[in-house]
Design a protein around this motif. Structure first.
Motif, PDB file in Angstrom:
ATOM      1  N   VAL A 126       0.835  -1.204   0.000  1.00 26.55           N
ATOM      2  CA  VAL A 126       0.000   0.000   0.000  1.00 26.55           C
ATOM      3  C   VAL A 126       0.872   1.257   0.000  1.00 26.55           C
ATOM      4  CG1 VAL A 126      -1.826   1.250   1.204  1.00 26.55           C
ATOM      5  CG2 VAL A 126      -1.886  -1.241   1.119  1.00 26.55           C
ATOM      6  N   GLU A 127       1.987   1.226   0.703  1.00 29.35           N
ATOM      7  CA  GLU A 127       2.891   2.375   0.679  1.00 29.35           C
ATOM      8  C   GLU A 127       3.476   2.597  -0.710  1.00 29.35           C
ATOM      9  OE1 GLU A 127       5.517   1.258   3.815  1.00 29.35           O
ATOM     10  OE2 GLU A 127       4.284   2.196   5.386  1.00 29.35           O
ATOM     11  N   GLY A 130       0.773   4.204  -2.702  1.00 32.13           N
ATOM     12  CA  GLY A 130       0.653   5.597  -2.323  1.00 32.13           C
ATOM     13  C   GLY A 130       1.771   6.455  -2.899  1.00 32.13           C
ATOM     14  N   PHE A 136      -3.291  10.020  -2.362  1.00 32.23           N
ATOM     15  CA  PHE A 136      -3.753   9.182  -1.264  1.00 32.23           C
ATOM     16  C   PHE A 136      -2.849   9.361  -0.042  1.00 32.23           C
ATOM     17  CE2 PHE A 136      -5.131   6.476  -4.966  1.00 32.23           C
ATOM     18  CZ  PHE A 136      -6.483   6.724  -4.813  1.00 32.23           C
ATOM     19  N   VAL A 138      -1.465   7.113   3.150  1.00 30.33           N
ATOM     20  CA  VAL A 138      -1.315   5.752   3.659  1.00 30.33           C
ATOM     21  C   VAL A 138      -1.037   5.813   5.160  1.00 30.33           C
ATOM     22  CG1 VAL A 138      -0.009   3.602   3.516  1.00 30.33           C
ATOM     23  CG2 VAL A 138      -0.433   4.965   1.436  1.00 30.33           C
ATOM     24  N   LEU A 147      -5.828   3.100   3.583  1.00 31.76           N
ATOM     25  CA  LEU A 147      -5.636   4.007   2.450  1.00 31.76           C
ATOM     26  C   LEU A 147      -6.742   5.056   2.504  1.00 31.76           C
ATOM     27  CD1 LEU A 147      -3.916   4.496  -0.137  1.00 31.76           C
ATOM     28  CD2 LEU A 147      -5.689   3.263  -1.390  1.00 31.76           C
ATOM     29  N   TYR A 149      -8.625   8.484   1.103  1.00 40.36           N
ATOM     30  CA  TYR A 149      -8.776   9.237  -0.142  1.00 40.36           C
ATOM     31  C   TYR A 149      -9.644  10.489   0.054  1.00 40.36           C
ATOM     32  CZ  TYR A 149     -13.252   6.746  -0.610  1.00 40.36           C
ATOM     33  OH  TYR A 149     -14.512   6.240  -0.384  1.00 40.36           O
ATOM     34  N   ALA A 159      -9.167   3.388  -5.324  1.00 38.95           N
ATOM     35  CA  ALA A 159      -8.754   2.948  -3.994  1.00 38.95           C
ATOM     36  C   ALA A 159      -9.459   1.648  -3.605  1.00 38.95           C
ATOM     37  CB  ALA A 159      -9.043   4.039  -2.964  1.00 38.95           C
ATOM     38  N   MET A 163      -7.438  -1.925  -2.884  1.00 37.38           N
ATOM     39  CA  MET A 163      -7.469  -2.490  -1.536  1.00 37.38           C
ATOM     40  C   MET A 163      -8.279  -3.777  -1.473  1.00 37.38           C
ATOM     41  SD  MET A 163      -5.565  -0.580   0.401  1.00 37.38           S
ATOM     42  CE  MET A 163      -6.074  -0.584   2.131  1.00 37.38           C
ATOM     43  N   GLU A 183      -9.564   0.074   4.879  1.00 33.13           N
ATOM     44  CA  GLU A 183      -8.572  -0.553   5.751  1.00 33.13           C
ATOM     45  C   GLU A 183      -8.566  -2.054   5.529  1.00 33.13           C
ATOM     46  OE1 GLU A 183      -7.431  -1.017  10.518  1.00 33.13           O
ATOM     47  OE2 GLU A 183      -8.924   0.456   9.860  1.00 33.13           O
TER      48      GLU A 183
END
Length: 261
Positions: A126-127, A130, A136, A138, A147, A149, A159, A163, A183
């Motif tokens: 996820v990083e 981002g 976004f 993170v 994440l 938004y 997003a 995810m 999440e």
């Protein structure tokens, strides 16, 4: 429109809020007070670190601790470290990261043993995403990753797709939609799961629960409290299982101030 529905932007038909004095709560001597933080006690900000804590909130929580003999818990998606930073004087129960960590009577402990290798892999993925899309935000958590938004509403569907794909690939984890955020967290973590455990123990046992929350993540807890004969209060106008609704955190603080006397 799926991501708007999942994040709670589409409420029920013409939801109406109540005035603080229209909500009948159990007496403080017999009640357990359970409160979300962001969007419930404090107003939502563009970034998690941008909130403003009202000057009187610490005193309000201290009075609640006194009137309920310590049966007050903050139940947040934030980590316990975050909550302590914003409310350093609060010595009651803290439930952080949607129920994955507890602070009870000053002692901190995790709700369970989690797959930390998978959590670290999810956070890295996820990083990296981002970094490609800096619109976004993170936010790593002890048991997963979020994440946000809020500053890129038009990219909500992107997003969600990203995810959702990660959550589907991670055994034992699930996607938790929230307001302007997604999440990934363990399937065994939830505010309702944490509260079901808490309400049978210590100063909370045998008391009538009151829960207030604003987010989709609060809905299972609101449902649990109603099933236990308590008072469930939704903050804001999103669709809810709660029987009561208040407009904003200011209205909730007004309600609690009058309730505590």
């Amino acid at each position: 429109m799926q991501y708007y529905q999942m994040t709670g932007f589409l409420g029920g038909p013409d939801p109406c809020t109540q005035k603080a004095d229209d909500i009948d709560l159990p007496h403080p001597d017999t009640a357990a007070l359970l409160l979300d933080f962001d969007g419930t006690l404090v107003d939502i900000a563009d970034r998690p670190d941008g909130i403003t804590v009202p000057d009187d909130l610490g005193d309000l929580l201290a009075r609640a601790m006194d009137r309920t003999d310590g049966a007050v818990a903050l139940v947040s998606g934030r980590t316990i470290d975050d909550l302590v930073q914003f409310l350093p004087g609060f010595d009651g129960t803290l439930i952080g990261a949607h129920g994955s960590e507890f602070r009870v009577a000053g002692e901190r402990f995790p709700a369970a043993d989690f797959d930390h290798d998978t959590i670290e892999r999810l956070q890295r993925l996820v990083e990296d995403f981002g970094a490609l899309r800096p619109e976004f935000l993170v936010e790593p958590k002890p048991t997963g990753v979020v994440l946000h938004y809020r500053q890129a509403e038009a990219l909500g569907a992107l997003a969600l797709h990203f995810m959702e794909s990660l959550a589907d690939a991670a055994e034992g984890f699930r996607l938790q939609p929230a307001l302007m955020a997604y999440e990934i967290k363990p399937e065994s973590v939830g505010k309702d799961i944490a509260l079901d455990r808490l309400l049978d123990d210590g100063p909370f046992a045998g008391r009538t629960p009151i829960y207030a929350g604003d987010d989709l993540t609060d809905e299972p807890a609101l449902k649990l409290v109603r099933a236990r004969g308590g008072a469930a209060i939704k903050i804001g106008d999103a669709e809810t299982v709660a029987a009561h609704r208040l407009a904003d955190p200011t209205a909730l603080r007004t309600l609690l101030d009058g309730w505590l006397g």
